[in-house]
Design an enzyme around this catalytic site. Sequence first.
Site, PDB file in Angstrom:
ATOM      1  N   THR A 373       0.852  -1.189   0.000  1.00 20.11           N
ATOM      2  CA  THR A 373       0.000   0.000   0.000  1.00 20.11           C
ATOM      3  C   THR A 373       0.894   1.248   0.000  1.00 20.11           C
ATOM      4  OG1 THR A 373      -1.711  -1.265   1.151  1.00 20.11           O
ATOM      5  CG2 THR A 373      -1.948   1.105   1.261  1.00 20.11           C
ATOM      6  N   ASN A 393      -3.633  -3.627  -2.448  1.00 20.25           N
ATOM      7  CA  ASN A 393      -3.493  -4.670  -1.431  1.00 20.25           C
ATOM      8  C   ASN A 393      -2.066  -5.209  -1.396  1.00 20.25           C
ATOM      9  OD1 ASN A 393      -4.349  -6.041   0.787  1.00 20.25           O
ATOM     10  ND2 ASN A 393      -5.327  -7.698  -0.314  1.00 20.25           N
ATOM     11  N   GLU A 412      -7.911  -6.906  -3.596  1.00 20.11           N
ATOM     12  CA  GLU A 412      -8.549  -6.414  -2.378  1.00 20.11           C
ATOM     13  C   GLU A 412      -9.680  -7.335  -1.908  1.00 20.11           C
ATOM     14  OE1 GLU A 412      -6.901  -3.793  -0.329  1.00 20.11           O
ATOM     15  OE2 GLU A 412      -6.948  -2.876  -2.312  1.00 20.11           O
ATOM     16  N   SER A 445      -7.843  -1.410   6.754  1.00 21.63           N
ATOM     17  CA  SER A 445      -7.145  -0.812   7.898  1.00 21.63           C
ATOM     18  C   SER A 445      -6.606   0.573   7.555  1.00 21.63           C
ATOM     19  CB  SER A 445      -5.970  -1.697   8.321  1.00 21.63           C
ATOM     20  OG  SER A 445      -6.423  -2.949   8.746  1.00 21.63           O
ATOM     21  N   GLY A 464       0.929  -0.618   5.416  1.00 20.50           N
ATOM     22  CA  GLY A 464       1.386  -1.612   6.387  1.00 20.50           C
ATOM     23  C   GLY A 464       0.334  -2.607   6.811  1.00 20.50           C
TER      24      GLY A 464
HETATM   25  N1  GLY Z   1      -5.567  -3.721   1.730  1.00 17.58           N
HETATM   26  C1  GLY Z   1      -5.165  -3.309   2.988  1.00 17.58           C
HETATM   27  C2  GLY Z   1      -6.203  -2.558   3.722  1.00 17.58           C
HETATM   28  O1  GLY Z   1      -7.070  -1.982   3.107  1.00 17.58           O
HETATM   29  O2  GLY Z   1      -6.182  -2.515   4.916  1.00 17.58           O
END
Ligand code: GLY
Length: 592
Positions: A373, A393, A412, A445, A464
């Site tokens: 990310t 992702n 994702e 996240s 992260g």
């Molecule tokens: N793909 C990582 C997140 O959206 O948390």
Amino acid sequence: MNRPIRRTLAALALLAAAVPATAQVTEVYHPPAEAVATAHPLATEAGLEVLAAGGNAFDAAVAVTAALGVVEPYGSGLGGGGFFLLHREGDKLDLLVDARETAPGAATGDMYLDRNGEPIARLSREGPLAAGIPGTAAALQHLSETFGERALADNLAPAIRLADEGFPVNAELSARITAMAHRFSPAAQAVFMPGGEVPASGETLVQKDLAGTLRAMAEDGAEAFYEGAVAEKLQRGVFSDGGIWSLGDLALYRVKERAPARIDYRGYRITTAPLPSAGGVTLEQIFKILEARDWPPSDDTAARHELIEAMRFAYRDRAVYLGDADFVDVPVARITSDDYIADIAGRIGTRATPSESMEVASMQEARAKGRQTTHFSILDRWGNRVSATLSINTWFGSGYMPPGTGVLLNNEMDDFATAPLVPNAYGLVHTEANSIAPHKRPLSSMSPTFVDGPRGVFITGTPGGSRIITMVLLSTLAHMNGLPAELAVTAPRFHHQFLPDVVQFESGALTEPQREKLRERGHKLEEVTRDFGNMQAIHWDLRRGFVDAASDPRGFGRAVVREVPVEAGAGAVGFVELGGASSDAARLASLL
Ligand code: GLY
């Protein structure tokens, strides 16, 4: 930075800001400088170029987003999505543009299960079936049209140039291509391994198809991506290689404007991403638990222990309750209520709470990991701000590129509960709230954040995976405790996410005696030597009237602060009644 200082900073990040809750936000004027911090120097340059041409922070965000998709193709891009947190100074608007991917219309809850009901993890991580409908292209148009001062085409120009003429590959990109080449579809391989070879650091990487897609968007807007010739190529590629996208899914995609999550903590206002990001609820729970416990206690090990326990309880609730609130009822009010928080705060004892003793204990465990990310932060001369976290992702997303588009698609869909209680790529577990449904957004996240308070304005965020939320927490606490942006992004990190039941800590975050004291309290520890975030932060100190920015030394980004001429009426008066200095100031000073 040497090891002892890094350790001291880690200790500092533990200490709560005991700033009186008397600070009042008044009129905020223009900053004395503008700043751009991104994960790649060329993306930072793209943002600065647009600001220099008279664009505002939102125009610059478009340029940076598009440029990152070209020069950091393993982290984000037109084939992905993200969250853009905006502050428009003129009318004090705070808004989140949710450009999170959506599940295709034909998606089903069991699409990644075999005939025995067992998950086939590869299917949700590799190839076109792993890809959600991308949101970034729609966000670029929305930001330009609704908030920017310049045309979309002008804001896309730096990215088109970088894709068309190429840019020098850095060591990071070369290494990532080497590591992930086995997952590339033929079109992705042709782009990232021209002539069948991984480009070495310093070689030029050209992406003609991506330049064509960006040019189509410059001419016809996001419609070119979602309904025009590009849409047809995207859908045809996905469908012929085993995916389930329809043209209708692309045409239906819309960004959503959302009210950001707001958390008040000891005189600071934290503005961050609401659902479908877990960031807002999880951070609110953690800050409220800390407040309920009057954190920090005087003993440093106890302070660290309580912070870890707050993370554990909040991530438990992330797993149990959180999902896309447009599709499921999420009891946000209940799980952030004073009574509920008091109950959790009361359950934190002097020893680690084994996660297996908590509800949902049967969840499978997997390792948390990730620096995938990307994040950028922008402050313009008018005081507008953007904090944006964007993603495809995992590294290079699904590895799948529909032929002729240059667009690498996300994976994702793996952020959904592909099966209840089965960990995703980040070791996160979920339940029904985050199950797959057509057009639903997977729980994220990503937590782009503003912190407003006695120290002025702090713009922060990081990639992260599952660790994003705790990294944002630690940087926010560091900021509240007076650390400059550079130290807030540098300070070593630690993390707990309920399952696996382990405290991950970055090398240098804990001394051996500190580790031993946590073990004595029942914590399991795991040292992580790399890939612990890539934070990009900006601090506008309203009291002293300066702007500071920092790009995480764990990555290869660049933060630039550029002074701007002082305009009539400009100044740095933003907060009054600052109250006294933090009562922890002496303790902090003694630790330095
Ligand atoms: N793909 C990582 C997140 O959206 O948390």
